[in-house]
Design a protein around this motif. Sequence first.
Motif, PDB file in Angstrom:
ATOM      1  N   HIS A 180       0.719  -0.535  -0.117  1.00 41.22           N
ATOM      2  CA  HIS A 180      -0.268   0.409  -0.398  1.00 41.22           C
ATOM      3  C   HIS A 180       0.730   1.559  -0.249  1.00 41.22           C
ATOM      4  N   GLY A 181       1.860   0.900  -0.402  1.00 38.23           N
ATOM      5  CA  GLY A 181       2.707   2.392  -0.272  1.00 38.23           C
ATOM      6  C   GLY A 181       3.299   2.700   1.038  1.00 38.23           C
ATOM      7  N   GLY A 182       3.577   1.860   1.796  1.00 37.59           N
ATOM      8  CA  GLY A 182       3.815   1.660   3.580  1.00 37.59           C
ATOM      9  C   GLY A 182       5.143   1.838   4.139  1.00 37.59           C
ATOM     10  N   ARG A 183       5.740   2.395   4.865  1.00 37.94           N
ATOM     11  CA  ARG A 183       6.962   2.200   5.117  1.00 37.94           C
ATOM     12  C   ARG A 183       7.383   1.582   6.310  1.00 37.94           C
ATOM     13  N   LEU A 184       7.549   0.769   7.224  1.00 38.39           N
ATOM     14  CA  LEU A 184       8.087   1.246   8.875  1.00 38.39           C
ATOM     15  C   LEU A 184       8.787   1.459   9.212  1.00 38.39           C
ATOM     16  N   GLU A 185       9.664   3.487   9.175  1.00 38.55           N
ATOM     17  CA  GLU A 185      10.744   3.624   9.678  1.00 38.55           C
ATOM     18  C   GLU A 185      11.039   2.885  10.715  1.00 38.55           C
ATOM     19  N   ARG A 186      10.645   2.964  11.485  1.00 35.20           N
ATOM     20  CA  ARG A 186      11.401   1.978  13.165  1.00 35.20           C
ATOM     21  C   ARG A 186      10.473   1.578  14.039  1.00 35.20           C
ATOM     22  N   ARG A 187      10.827   0.510  14.466  1.00 32.98           N
ATOM     23  CA  ARG A 187       9.608  -0.160  15.205  1.00 32.98           C
ATOM     24  C   ARG A 187      10.752  -0.765  16.950  1.00 32.98           C
ATOM     25  N   LEU A 188       9.834  -0.058  17.762  1.00 27.37           N
ATOM     26  CA  LEU A 188      10.796   0.046  19.370  1.00 27.37           C
ATOM     27  C   LEU A 188       9.803  -1.030  19.858  1.00 27.37           C
ATOM     28  N   ARG A 189      10.447  -1.464  20.800  1.00 26.84           N
ATOM     29  CA  ARG A 189       9.495  -2.265  21.884  1.00 26.84           C
ATOM     30  C   ARG A 189      10.216  -2.321  23.584  1.00 26.84           C
ATOM     31  N   THR A 190       8.785  -2.350  23.871  1.00 31.62           N
ATOM     32  CA  THR A 190       9.174  -2.044  26.322  1.00 31.62           C
ATOM     33  C   THR A 190      10.203  -3.399  25.966  1.00 31.62           C
ATOM     34  N   GLY A 191      10.684  -3.211  27.234  1.00 32.12           N
ATOM     35  CA  GLY A 191      12.096  -4.542  27.553  1.00 32.12           C
ATOM     36  C   GLY A 191      10.841  -5.546  28.191  1.00 32.12           C
ATOM     37  N   ASP A 192       8.935  -5.412  28.698  1.00 39.52           N
ATOM     38  CA  ASP A 192       8.517  -6.461  28.708  1.00 39.52           C
ATOM     39  C   ASP A 192       8.272  -7.292  27.496  1.00 39.52           C
ATOM     40  N   GLY A 193       7.769  -6.012  26.509  1.00 44.57           N
ATOM     41  CA  GLY A 193       7.364  -6.440  25.587  1.00 44.57           C
ATOM     42  C   GLY A 193       6.114  -6.499  24.594  1.00 44.57           C
ATOM     43  N   ARG A 194       5.198  -5.424  25.602  1.00 41.55           N
ATOM     44  CA  ARG A 194       3.743  -5.729  26.073  1.00 41.55           C
ATOM     45  C   ARG A 194       3.648  -4.248  24.988  1.00 41.55           C
ATOM     46  N   THR A 195       4.924  -3.781  24.911  1.00 39.02           N
ATOM     47  CA  THR A 195       4.187  -1.963  23.853  1.00 39.02           C
ATOM     48  C   THR A 195       5.268  -1.571  22.927  1.00 39.02           C
ATOM     49  N   GLU A 196       4.589  -1.266  22.414  1.00 38.94           N
ATOM     50  CA  GLU A 196       5.068  -1.166  21.220  1.00 38.94           C
ATOM     51  C   GLU A 196       5.234   0.012  20.271  1.00 38.94           C
ATOM     52  N   VAL A 197       6.264   0.690  19.842  1.00 34.04           N
ATOM     53  CA  VAL A 197       6.146   1.954  18.854  1.00 34.04           C
ATOM     54  C   VAL A 197       6.314   1.754  17.813  1.00 34.04           C
ATOM     55  N   HIS A 198       5.290   2.667  16.903  1.00 34.25           N
ATOM     56  CA  HIS A 198       6.044   2.274  15.106  1.00 34.25           C
ATOM     57  C   HIS A 198       5.656   4.038  14.668  1.00 34.25           C
ATOM     58  N   LEU A 199       7.246   3.640  13.937  1.00 32.37           N
ATOM     59  CA  LEU A 199       7.259   4.870  13.046  1.00 32.37           C
ATOM     60  C   LEU A 199       7.378   4.481  12.147  1.00 32.37           C
ATOM     61  N   ILE A 200       5.960   4.980  10.343  1.00 35.32           N
ATOM     62  CA  ILE A 200       5.496   4.831   9.991  1.00 35.32           C
ATOM     63  C   ILE A 200       5.360   5.412   8.997  1.00 35.32           C
ATOM     64  N   ARG A 201       5.298   5.628   7.634  1.00 36.16           N
ATOM     65  CA  ARG A 201       5.221   6.643   6.089  1.00 36.16           C
ATOM     66  C   ARG A 201       4.399   5.715   5.133  1.00 36.16           C
ATOM     67  N   PHE A 202       3.971   6.322   4.994  1.00 32.21           N
ATOM     68  CA  PHE A 202       2.587   6.166   3.780  1.00 32.21           C
ATOM     69  C   PHE A 202       3.076   7.216   2.187  1.00 32.21           C
ATOM     70  N   ASP A 203       3.040   6.982   1.073  1.00 35.72           N
ATOM     71  CA  ASP A 203       3.111   7.827  -0.170  1.00 35.72           C
ATOM     72  C   ASP A 203       1.629   8.538  -0.251  1.00 35.72           C
ATOM     73  N   THR A 204       0.807   8.103   0.455  1.00 31.71           N
ATOM     74  CA  THR A 204      -0.156   8.782  -0.271  1.00 31.71           C
ATOM     75  C   THR A 204      -1.199   8.489   1.477  1.00 31.71           C
ATOM     76  N   ARG A 205      -2.335   9.040   1.320  1.00 27.77           N
ATOM     77  CA  ARG A 205      -3.717   9.312   2.389  1.00 27.77           C
ATOM     78  C   ARG A 205      -4.268   7.647   1.612  1.00 27.77           C
ATOM     79  N   ALA A 206      -3.999   7.846   0.291  1.00 26.03           N
ATOM     80  CA  ALA A 206      -5.330   6.452  -0.128  1.00 26.03           C
ATOM     81  C   ALA A 206      -4.764   5.197   0.671  1.00 26.03           C
ATOM     82  N   GLY A 207      -2.968   4.651  -0.079  1.00 27.26           N
ATOM     83  CA  GLY A 207      -2.624   4.017   0.652  1.00 27.26           C
ATOM     84  C   GLY A 207      -2.528   3.879   2.321  1.00 27.26           C
ATOM     85  N   TYR A 208      -2.571   4.389   3.140  1.00 26.12           N
ATOM     86  CA  TYR A 208      -3.149   4.406   4.255  1.00 26.12           C
ATOM     87  C   TYR A 208      -4.394   4.213   4.394  1.00 26.12           C
TER      88      TYR A 208
END
Length: 239
Positions: A180-208
Amino acid sequence: MTVTEGTSLLVLGKDEDLAARLDAELTAFNNQATGVADEAELAVRVTDADGELVAGLTGWSWGTCAGINMVWVRADRRGEGWGGRLLAAAEQEARQRGCTEISVASFSFQAPGFYRRHGYLDTGRREGIPGGHVDHHFWKSLVTDPAAAVRLVALVELPDDAVEAGQRYEDTVLALLPRHGGRLERRLRTGDGRTEVHLIRFDTRAGYEAFLADPERVALRARLGDAAPQTRVLEVHEV
């Protein structure tokens, strides 16, 4: 110099022979690993009526990727738009070579704002450059309008009793981004594995929007039911 069983280790300054050998060896390795062997240099030169160099750009292309190594404009000709013309010429040549994206890095005392104005998106930074400066890394699509890009931060909370299942779900759905024209720029996870933070980019809103409605993603989430991760999504931009 260190010598061990007839093998020596030398620490030197400039070594052109070594640089040429490493370049050849790594190029061969990279070509074999990717199956793409069309790496080529790219250069744009501007000269004045006397044949003197006014501005120049060097870079490369490889498969669908292109990159800029150096951009320079003579001091007495700055402010005339030559930097933008160099970029436009390099981008056009990259497109003609079949490239769909281009990247560049710029120190904070050079021209990060220049690249942002020309549609380049920040993808990372390296602190610790001499003088307290930063090395900024940029990326730009050569096939979509950079102004249409959507950047998101997703805060993903995984249920306490289904952390592994939630992680597997995220592994699977994040792999759907490229369709869908998306890219995962960063994926971070807490030490207990229960929370993640994703930085994502899409080329267009339609792709999102297409990603959100992707039947495979929807079906996977439905199968998880109450064990599905809870996600808060924030739309962000550089400041």
